[in-house]
Design a protein around this motif. Sequence first.
Motif, PDB file in Angstrom:
ATOM      1  N   ALA A  67      67.785  19.568   8.321  1.00 57.40           N
ATOM      2  CA  ALA A  67      67.418  17.992   8.554  1.00 57.40           C
ATOM      3  C   ALA A  67      67.297  17.294   7.354  1.00 57.40           C
ATOM      4  O   ALA A  67      67.731  16.040   7.325  1.00 57.40           O
ATOM      5  CB  ALA A  67      66.227  18.022   9.499  1.00 57.40           C
ATOM      6  N   TYR A  70      66.399  25.662  17.776  1.00 62.41           N
ATOM      7  CA  TYR A  70      66.616  26.471  19.132  1.00 62.41           C
ATOM      8  C   TYR A  70      66.836  28.121  18.919  1.00 62.41           C
ATOM      9  O   TYR A  70      66.025  28.498  19.486  1.00 62.41           O
ATOM     10  CB  TYR A  70      67.730  25.830  19.661  1.00 62.41           C
ATOM     11  CG  TYR A  70      67.793  26.470  21.127  1.00 62.41           C
ATOM     12  CD1 TYR A  70      67.050  26.008  22.301  1.00 62.41           C
ATOM     13  CD2 TYR A  70      68.885  27.223  21.612  1.00 62.41           C
ATOM     14  CE1 TYR A  70      67.081  26.429  23.352  1.00 62.41           C
ATOM     15  CE2 TYR A  70      68.830  27.899  22.661  1.00 62.41           C
ATOM     16  CZ  TYR A  70      68.031  27.424  23.643  1.00 62.41           C
ATOM     17  OH  TYR A  70      68.060  28.022  24.866  1.00 62.41           O
ATOM     18  N   ALA A  90      69.026  20.805  15.113  1.00 60.72           N
ATOM     19  CA  ALA A  90      68.210  20.960  16.197  1.00 60.72           C
ATOM     20  C   ALA A  90      68.796  22.371  16.936  1.00 60.72           C
ATOM     21  O   ALA A  90      67.989  23.131  17.411  1.00 60.72           O
ATOM     22  CB  ALA A  90      68.742  19.781  17.296  1.00 60.72           C
TER      23      ALA A  90
END
Length: 156
Positions: free
Chosen positions: A34, A23, A19
């Motif tokens: 992931a 960003y 995450a």
Amino acid sequence: MLAETICSAVSAAGLGIAAITAYRKRFLTATRIAAYALVPVGLVMTGVVEWVSDIAFKPSVWLGFGLLAVAWLLFMTTRAVERRSGTTRKERRAARAAERGAAVGPAASSPSLTSGAGAGATAPRAQGGSGKKPRQAAEPGDDFSDIEAILKKHGL
């Protein structure tokens, strides 16, 4: 139970890192992180982690691995002895077949390039009809005499 908790924590941390990477607008890298983060949870859910922990903590499994190691050691020892003796399985098999009389002799199986005694009688005439004896085999110190003879024969 402990392995499942650890795998879940590793997956959660990996998804958090993914995450943060997303960003920073590095989407390809975030997707790859992931994917790696989901592997431990997938292994827990399929039961692989439980299976591995059962293998790791059972003495009978380790005895089985020990027996496999002994078998491998025996195979490698026989190969080493076989190589030291200088024979292969094919050679030993051929020798056993020859002892039983099933193998064909090497002279019978190889084609003959000469026609027997007649070829030796025609050799002096083939050299030019002078009646001289054919040149003898090269001496150990004269390694190129046969090559020189071939070159002279062809006029080179």
